[in-house]
Design an enzyme around this catalytic site. Structure first.
Site, mmCIF file in Angstrom:
data_model
loop_
_atom_site.group_PDB
_atom_site.id
_atom_site.type_symbol
_atom_site.label_atom_id
_atom_site.label_comp_id
_atom_site.label_asym_id
_atom_site.label_seq_id
_atom_site.Cartn_x
_atom_site.Cartn_y
_atom_site.Cartn_z
ATOM 1 N N SER A 259 1.343 -1.145 0.220
ATOM 2 C CA SER A 259 0.208 0.143 0.035
ATOM 3 C C SER A 259 1.044 1.357 -0.041
ATOM 4 C CB SER A 259 -0.727 -0.025 1.468
ATOM 5 O OG SER A 259 -1.433 0.896 1.436
ATOM 6 N N TYR B 279 -2.536 -1.045 10.807
ATOM 7 C CA TYR B 279 -2.489 -1.522 8.765
ATOM 8 C C TYR B 279 -0.908 -0.466 8.284
ATOM 9 C CZ TYR B 279 -3.920 -1.370 4.224
ATOM 10 O OH TYR B 279 -4.300 -1.149 2.768
HETATM 11 P P1 NAD Z 1 -11.322 -6.386 0.063
HETATM 12 O O1 NAD Z 1 -12.206 -6.296 1.195
HETATM 13 O O2 NAD Z 1 -12.148 -6.394 -1.375
HETATM 14 O O3 NAD Z 1 -10.592 -7.752 -0.172
HETATM 15 C C1 NAD Z 1 -9.920 -8.867 0.901
HETATM 16 C C2 NAD Z 1 -10.054 -10.163 0.340
HETATM 17 O O4 NAD Z 1 -9.052 -10.271 1.988
HETATM 18 C C3 NAD Z 1 -10.946 -10.601 0.578
HETATM 19 O O5 NAD Z 1 -11.077 -11.603 -0.285
HETATM 20 C C4 NAD Z 1 -11.096 -10.987 1.562
HETATM 21 O O6 NAD Z 1 -11.612 -12.290 2.194
HETATM 22 C C5 NAD Z 1 -9.756 -11.809 2.038
HETATM 23 N N1 NAD Z 1 -9.050 -11.974 3.403
HETATM 24 C C6 NAD Z 1 -10.265 -10.971 4.540
HETATM 25 N N2 NAD Z 1 -9.726 -11.661 6.130
HETATM 26 C C7 NAD Z 1 -8.769 -12.968 5.372
HETATM 27 C C8 NAD Z 1 -8.330 -13.737 6.032
HETATM 28 N N3 NAD Z 1 -7.959 -14.078 7.162
HETATM 29 N N4 NAD Z 1 -7.801 -14.727 5.391
HETATM 30 C C9 NAD Z 1 -8.460 -14.496 4.040
HETATM 31 N N5 NAD Z 1 -8.684 -14.415 3.410
HETATM 32 C C10 NAD Z 1 -9.098 -13.169 4.015
HETATM 33 O O7 NAD Z 1 -9.898 -5.209 0.020
HETATM 34 P P2 NAD Z 1 -8.730 -4.964 -1.213
HETATM 35 O O8 NAD Z 1 -9.087 -3.135 -0.918
HETATM 36 O O9 NAD Z 1 -9.540 -5.298 -1.877
HETATM 37 O O10 NAD Z 1 -7.172 -5.123 -0.536
HETATM 38 C C11 NAD Z 1 -6.915 -6.497 -0.672
HETATM 39 C C12 NAD Z 1 -5.584 -5.920 -0.119
HETATM 40 O O11 NAD Z 1 -4.792 -4.466 -1.021
HETATM 41 C C13 NAD Z 1 -5.213 -5.758 1.348
HETATM 42 O O12 NAD Z 1 -4.259 -5.944 1.494
HETATM 43 C C14 NAD Z 1 -5.687 -3.991 1.425
HETATM 44 O O13 NAD Z 1 -4.303 -3.670 2.228
HETATM 45 C C15 NAD Z 1 -4.942 -3.736 0.202
HETATM 46 N N6 NAD Z 1 -4.562 -2.108 -0.312
HETATM 47 C C16 NAD Z 1 -5.730 -1.556 -0.972
HETATM 48 C C17 NAD Z 1 -6.329 -0.741 -1.177
HETATM 49 C C18 NAD Z 1 -7.555 0.549 -0.923
HETATM 50 O O14 NAD Z 1 -7.426 1.746 -1.887
HETATM 51 N N7 NAD Z 1 -8.199 -0.904 -1.285
HETATM 52 C C19 NAD Z 1 -5.225 0.118 -1.139
HETATM 53 C C20 NAD Z 1 -4.457 -0.400 -0.504
HETATM 54 C C21 NAD Z 1 -3.506 -1.619 -0.192
#
Ligand code: NAD
Length: 260
Positions: free
Chosen positions: A142, A155
């Protein structure tokens, strides 16, 4: 481009992980999906991806807080797909609160899912990559792996830690045909940030769209969300031979967030 390769993508039942799964599958890559959600909806996603792209797509519900389930997930990937060539660590959660009010169980959960799970997947997957002399590890970090924001102690700590892990693994695999990099997205509209948009909208007394615009305007100079498709294509690039000498680096994709 990726025919004959197989990818394990943690947290790929929604959001960024699902975007990466679609992009890799479109290149002919077999996919092991992982993550939580409604079993019927996940099965529809799995079957749809397999038939749309003509690749093998499997699913394993391993909980990323549990090392034994992670080990079984890696073994299941190799058993059902035939190999594990690409590992994308994407599972993640968020919790926001000031440090002194941060619930200890939330700290533990964020560290376990956003950091320790990547240690466990890499620990278990690397022997398979080393045996083949080829591998790609992509950690979805991130902008918060590079800079901080208030109310995100767990985080930001986890994502900075993930950057450290990325660099160590890159050094330990240098010259072995394996790369390890981190993608550092800015705001990307997924389920993970919806609570933050809702909180902002409520605080301002505006609708969700205006709440999202307000969040963007604070940190992301482009004032546009990153898309999961853009993130998927960046992952495809990191799997290409063009990227074979890119290793150990954070790649921001953040509309200028970290340029400030
Ligand atoms: P999201 O909530 O759509 O996806 C998260 C995924 O992780 C889902 O598939 C969920 O089921 C899974 N998950 C959560 N807990 C779990 C566990 N204990 N075991 C297995 N799977 C688990 O959110 P996203 O935004 O797609 O996030 C994905 C990654 O991207 C994360 O690591 C997040 O930190 C990172 N990220 C997101 C953003 C943003 O703005 N959305 C920005 C930077 C980084």
């Amino acid at each position: 481009m990726l025919k004959g390769k197989n990818a394990l993508i943690t947290g790929s039942t929604s959001g960024i992980g699902l975007g990466v799964a679609k992009a890799l599958a479109a290149q002919g890559c077999g996919v092991m999906m992982n993550g939580f959600g409604d079993p019927e909806a996940i099965e529809l996603l799995r079957a749809g991806l397999a038939s749309d792209q003509g690749v093998t797509v499997a699913y394993n519900r391993a909980d990323m807080t549990r090392p034994a389930e992670i080990a079984a997930l890696v073994a299941d990937t190799v058993a059902r797909l035939g190999s594990l060539d690409i590992l994308v660590n994407c599972a993640g959660i968020q919790h926001t609160a000031p440090v002194e009010a941060f619930p200890i169980e939330k700290w533990d959960a964020v560290l376990a899912i956003n950091l320790s799970s990547s240690f466990h997947t890499i620990h278990d997957a690397l022997p398979h990559m080393k045996a083949k002399g080829w591998g790609r590890i992509i950690n979805i970090a991130s902008v918060h792996g590079l800079v901080a924001s208030v109310n995100k102690a767990a985080y930001v700590s986890a994502k900075h830690g993930l950057m450290g892990l990325t660099k160590v693994v890159a050094l330990e695999t240098a010259g072995l045909g394996i790369t390890c990099n981190a993608i550092c997205p800015g705001w990307t509209r997924t389920e993970l940030i919806e609570p933050q948009i809702a909180a902002r909208a409520q605080a301002l007394g505006v609708d969700l769209e205006e709440g999202g615009r307000n969040l963007l305007s604070e940190k992301q100079p482009s004032k546009q969300f990153v898309s999961v498709e853009q993130l998927g294509q960046l992952a495809v690039f990191l799997c290409s031979e063009t990227a074979a000498q890119i290793t150990g680096v954070p790649i921001p994709i953040d509309g200028g967030w970290t340029a400030q």
